[in-house]
Scaffold this active site. Structure first.
Site, PDB file in Angstrom:
ATOM      1  N   ALA A 269      66.422  60.633  60.200  1.00  0.00           N
ATOM      2  CA  ALA A 269      66.050  61.386  58.996  1.00  0.00           C
ATOM      3  C   ALA A 269      64.541  61.457  58.810  1.00  0.00           C
ATOM      4  CB  ALA A 269      66.694  60.746  57.766  1.00  0.00           C
ATOM      5  N   ASP A 270      63.788  61.081  59.845  1.00  0.00           N
ATOM      6  CA  ASP A 270      62.343  60.986  59.686  1.00  0.00           C
ATOM      7  C   ASP A 270      61.656  62.352  59.775  1.00  0.00           C
ATOM      8  OD1 ASP A 270      59.934  59.022  59.738  1.00  0.00           O
ATOM      9  OD2 ASP A 270      59.519  60.511  61.265  1.00  0.00           O
ATOM     10  N   VAL A 271      60.980  62.719  58.698  1.00  0.00           N
ATOM     11  CA  VAL A 271      60.315  64.022  58.640  1.00  0.00           C
ATOM     12  C   VAL A 271      59.231  64.153  59.711  1.00  0.00           C
ATOM     13  CG1 VAL A 271      58.949  65.561  57.200  1.00  0.00           C
ATOM     14  CG2 VAL A 271      60.750  64.208  56.183  1.00  0.00           C
TER      15      VAL A 271
END
Length: 277
Positions: free
Chosen positions: A231-233
């Site tokens: 989920a890391d932008v």
DNA sequence: CACCAGGACGGGA
DNA sequence: TCCCGTCATGGT
């Protein structure tokens, strides 16, 4: 190491890095250089010489910090055959996953980094460090160390919020400080679980610690290379950039990529992050 | 002023 | 379990 000009916990200087750290209960200033490609030199910049025992402690900290014991050949074999990773090897060959060996520091860094841009995250870390950490001066430069959890025993939410932490971040930071200071949560305990999923469950049980933070800590502190920040932008943007996409990758696309990186998810992520700076 | 940033949480389907 | 709105705050 030069990733952020706002980094406050070490200082790059003339092909080396200086850092203030606690060794055997005493704050010491150390300097690390690489005289040759095969050698890393660690020296003490001030104070009494270190005992043999503390020298060993320091050496193992440095090995941990730079992941020196890792054999990267399997990673490079995998990455070479991966269209997304292979171009990165030319630029970053030899790069090791820089760790955050101290659990409290790692958790705090992840907490302040939640959902804010990195520039601001570094500012928050700097404020926490300058407000609550120890410092020393050497050759006109002030060096800071990240505060110990015990330091937050009597710190209030209001104090932390005045540094621009949100209420949720302030609350979870104080909670993390409390359970680490009490010995309820330690890095050794998490490592002893010898089970990434169990470590994740233990971490996410803490209010304010979600899956992203748990995986981040597994990656940077517990050195679990199977941690994946799906989920890391930042990772999304890195993949978009490297793959030349017009949009960010979907979760399904990310799952496919991670599947190809089996066992080296954390290294793949760390290498991809580098393209953003 | 709008949108973004190295998310977490809680309610409802 | 999965999806979605909401929270929260500085950067650009």
């Amino acid at each position: 190491m030069s990733r952020s000009p706002f980094e406050c916990l070490y200082r790059l200087e003339a092909d080396g890095v200086n850092r203030l750290m606690r060794l055997g209960g005493v704050m010491r200033l150390i300097r690390i250089t690489c005289p040759t490609k095969q050698m890393m030199r660690v020296e003490l910049l001030q104070g009494e010489p270190l005992s043999e025992e503390i020298q060993c402690e320091l050496a193992s900290y440095v090995r941990d910090w730079f992941d020196l014991e890792r054999n990267l050949e399997p990673f490079y074999r995998m990455a070479n055959a991966d269209p997304l990773l292979s171009p990165l090897l030319k630029s970053f060959y030899g790069l090791r996953l820089v760790g955050i060996p101290d659990l409290f520091e790692a958790l705090c860094w992840a907490i302040v980094g939640q959902q804010v841009n990195l520039t601001f995250a570094y500012k928050l870390k700097q404020r926490l460090t300058e407000e609550f950490g120890e410092a020393c001066e050497w050759e006109g430069i002030t060096y800071h160390a990240f505060p110990v959890p015990e330091r937050f025993r009597d710190v209030t939410m209001e104090q932390l919020c005045s540094l621009q932490l949100t209420k949720n971040k302030a609350r979870s930071l104080l909670e993390v400080a409390r359970i680490i200071a009490s010995g309820e949560l330690t890095r050794d305990n998490l490592l002893a679980l010898n089970n990434p999923k169990a470590a994740e469950i233990k971490l996410t049980a803490i209010r304010g610690i979600g899956p992203w933070t748990a995986h981040y800590v597994r990656m940077r502190c517990l050195r679990d290379l199977t941690a994946f920040l799906i989920a890391d932008v930042g990772l999304h943007n890195a993949i978009k950039h490297v793959a030349g996409l017009e949009r960010k990758p979907t979760i399904v696309e990310l799952q496919t990529l991670f599947a190809h990186w089996q066992g080296w998810e954390a290294y793949a992520t760390f290498y991809l992050w580098r393209v953003l700076y």
